[in-house]
Write an enzyme that holds these catalytic residues in place. Sequence first.
Site, PDB file in Angstrom:
ATOM      1  N   ASN A   7       0.979  -1.043  -0.151  1.00  8.61           N
ATOM      2  CA  ASN A   7      -0.034   0.006  -0.079  1.00  8.61           C
ATOM      3  C   ASN A   7       0.895   1.180   0.103  1.00  8.61           C
ATOM      4  OD1 ASN A   7      -1.916   1.856   0.447  1.00  8.61           O
ATOM      5  ND2 ASN A   7      -2.709   1.200   2.314  1.00  8.61           N
ATOM      6  N   ARG A  86      -2.447  -2.173  -3.528  1.00 10.81           N
ATOM      7  CA  ARG A  86      -3.719  -1.361  -3.279  1.00 10.81           C
ATOM      8  C   ARG A  86      -3.694  -0.302  -4.259  1.00 10.81           C
ATOM      9  NH1 ARG A  86      -5.477   2.739   1.061  1.00 10.81           N
ATOM     10  NH2 ARG A  86      -7.663   2.747   0.638  1.00 10.81           N
ATOM     11  N   HIS A 175     -13.725   1.801  -0.220  1.00 10.76           N
ATOM     12  CA  HIS A 175     -13.405   0.835   0.599  1.00 10.76           C
ATOM     13  C   HIS A 175     -13.809  -0.588  -0.043  1.00 10.76           C
ATOM     14  CE1 HIS A 175     -14.042   3.904   4.221  1.00 10.76           C
ATOM     15  NE2 HIS A 175     -12.746   3.575   4.038  1.00 10.76           N
ATOM     16  N   ASN A 206     -11.705   5.473  10.729  1.00  8.21           N
ATOM     17  CA  ASN A 206     -11.434   6.881  10.447  1.00  8.21           C
ATOM     18  C   ASN A 206     -12.247   7.421   9.190  1.00  8.21           C
ATOM     19  OD1 ASN A 206     -10.670   9.107  11.923  1.00  8.21           O
ATOM     20  ND2 ASN A 206      -8.784   9.168  10.519  1.00  8.21           N
ATOM     21  N   GLY A 207     -12.267   6.674   8.311  1.00  6.22           N
ATOM     22  CA  GLY A 207     -12.880   6.690   7.168  1.00  6.22           C
ATOM     23  C   GLY A 207     -14.286   5.839   7.081  1.00  6.22           C
ATOM     24  N   ARG A 236     -13.876  14.091   7.977  1.00  3.31           N
ATOM     25  CA  ARG A 236     -14.620  14.602   6.622  1.00  3.31           C
ATOM     26  C   ARG A 236     -16.146  14.480   6.998  1.00  3.31           C
ATOM     27  NH1 ARG A 236     -12.769   9.558   3.320  1.00  3.31           N
ATOM     28  NH2 ARG A 236     -10.730   9.266   4.725  1.00  3.31           N
ATOM     29  N   MET A 278     -12.824   8.021  18.156  1.00  5.55           N
ATOM     30  CA  MET A 278     -14.142   7.812  18.554  1.00  5.55           C
ATOM     31  C   MET A 278     -14.196   7.086  20.258  1.00  5.55           C
ATOM     32  SD  MET A 278     -17.405   7.681  18.417  1.00  5.55           S
ATOM     33  CE  MET A 278     -18.008   7.669  16.555  1.00  5.55           C
ATOM     34  N   GLU A 379      -8.368  -6.224   4.857  1.00  2.89           N
ATOM     35  CA  GLU A 379      -8.066  -5.796   3.420  1.00  2.89           C
ATOM     36  C   GLU A 379      -6.695  -6.262   2.601  1.00  2.89           C
ATOM     37  OE1 GLU A 379      -9.325  -1.519   2.799  1.00  2.89           O
ATOM     38  OE2 GLU A 379      -9.226  -1.554   5.017  1.00  2.89           O
TER      39      GLU A 379
HETATM   40  P1  AMP Z   1      -9.741   2.355  11.278  1.00  4.41           P
HETATM   41  O1  AMP Z   1      -9.518   3.644  10.617  1.00  4.41           O
HETATM   42  O2  AMP Z   1     -10.453   1.203  10.829  1.00  4.41           O
HETATM   43  O3  AMP Z   1      -8.345   1.861  11.840  1.00  4.41           O
HETATM   44  O4  AMP Z   1     -10.438   2.958  12.681  1.00  4.41           O
HETATM   45  C1  AMP Z   1      -9.955   3.982  13.537  1.00  4.41           C
HETATM   46  C2  AMP Z   1     -11.021   4.431  14.276  1.00  4.41           C
HETATM   47  O5  AMP Z   1     -11.481   3.455  15.233  1.00  4.41           O
HETATM   48  C3  AMP Z   1     -10.631   5.631  15.293  1.00  4.41           C
HETATM   49  O6  AMP Z   1     -11.660   6.589  15.185  1.00  4.41           O
HETATM   50  C4  AMP Z   1     -10.404   4.895  16.650  1.00  4.41           C
HETATM   51  O7  AMP Z   1     -10.851   5.809  17.651  1.00  4.41           O
HETATM   52  C5  AMP Z   1     -11.793   3.821  16.602  1.00  4.41           C
HETATM   53  N1  AMP Z   1     -11.490   2.971  17.580  1.00  4.41           N
HETATM   54  C6  AMP Z   1     -10.407   1.763  17.703  1.00  4.41           C
HETATM   55  N2  AMP Z   1     -11.005   1.164  18.929  1.00  4.41           N
HETATM   56  C7  AMP Z   1     -11.902   1.665  19.655  1.00  4.41           C
HETATM   57  C8  AMP Z   1     -12.754   1.284  20.612  1.00  4.41           C
HETATM   58  N3  AMP Z   1     -12.373   0.463  21.345  1.00  4.41           N
HETATM   59  N4  AMP Z   1     -13.814   2.010  20.658  1.00  4.41           N
HETATM   60  C9  AMP Z   1     -14.381   3.015  20.083  1.00  4.41           C
HETATM   61  N5  AMP Z   1     -13.621   3.499  18.811  1.00  4.41           N
HETATM   62  C10 AMP Z   1     -12.237   2.797  18.631  1.00  4.41           C
END
Ligand code: AMP
Length: 400
Positions: A7, A86, A175, A206-207, A236, A278, A379
């Site tokens: 990637n 990717r 995605h 995050n996305g 976003r 989050m 992925e």
């Molecule tokens: P990703 O882009 O799939 O890596 O996801 C990132 C997001 O997942 C971020 O906003 C993190 O805050 C959220 N995240 C990861 N673990 C947790 C959790 N235990 N509770 C709430 N949000 C989480």
Amino acid sequence: MRVAVLNSGSSSIKYQVIEMSGPHVVASGMVERIGESEGRIVQHDRAGEGSQGRITTKCIPDHATGFALLLEGLADIGPPDAIGHRVVHGGEAFRQPARIDASVLETIRSQEPLAPLHNPANRIGIEAAMAACPGVPQVAVFDTAFHQTMPPEAYRYALPEELYTEHRIRRYGFHGTSHAYVSGCAAACLNRPVDDLNAIILHLGNGASAAAIRGGVSVDTSMGLTPLEGLVMGTRSGDVDPAVHAYLQRATGMRLADIDDLLNRRSGLKGLCGENDMRAIVERRAAGDERARLAFEVFCYRVRKYVGAYAAVLGRLDALVFTAGIGEHSPAVRAGIAGHLDALGIELDREANEKPGPMPADVSNPGSRVRILIVPTNEELEIARQTVACLAAGPGREST
Ligand code: AMP
């Protein structure tokens, strides 16, 4: 067979080497800060979870040097049998993965206007890998390809015809690799063939994007021409009135590029409450923080609206599926979404949702008409599988 999944970003190359019998990750890591005075190489012997890995710092002037260093670090496990790349945007040219040759590379280049931040970096990574490993077959796997099954009523904007025919302005969706992988796992969980699966997949990281899956294929998704459309994301905005650009420009004199930056990098959860993680938002909300409460509610409400719309699109709905960082790990967000959808036959088991157990997990009430699943996305594994399938299919299957 060992597949290296790459990637390539503008200043980094992330990789995993996957042994397909198993399958299991034999090495992973990243080369980062390419082009800066001090680059970093991070290498893990396995999936890399829980350990920092070996870190080396070195000047890495370009992607070719980065890729050479990456290969050096993999010397003890030997070169991969195939490489899967990717690529973010395949436009309408790629409905499937494509084995890379000069003509495929040129077609990837022709998609660059559609993804000026991502596709050039993806292409540079491909060129570096092709130069370093000329004998290793390489495949491009596109984030957009899975959504090329959308019908025109889902992918066309109500804009003058020539904006589509001349400027390729339509909804593409992203995605796709994650939605494809998760659809397959969800079908397996329900013990039905994937081509008999009707589901709504919620990739909430995050996305974030939602996809409506009918008979195993994507018939609608929330991201559009770019990954800005749709759900509320970390930084976003997701859907806004398109007149917001003109309004802001009139009211504040802002330049278009600054408005684009505002909607992509300073909006979403971060815009609403100053934070895009989050986990922190859930904690602040529990402590009574009003801005965090509102950000959480806006996020969940937007997802519920899309679930309602896609339930109407699909007619029959077998499963609502949560995946990615937030979807997999936040019981509060899952409850904020699936805890309010009884009218659609989607009934959450609140206890199972808090402690879902081994993944993938079913967190619906036994009597729920629609199953609610949590499926960890992967992925890299999907790219590796699609790489193997593309090579096995041979020429003719590959592009368009
Ligand atoms: P990703 O882009 O799939 O890596 O996801 C990132 C997001 O997942 C971020 O906003 C993190 O805050 C959220 N995240 C990861 N673990 C947790 C959790 N235990 N509770 C709430 N949000 C989480």
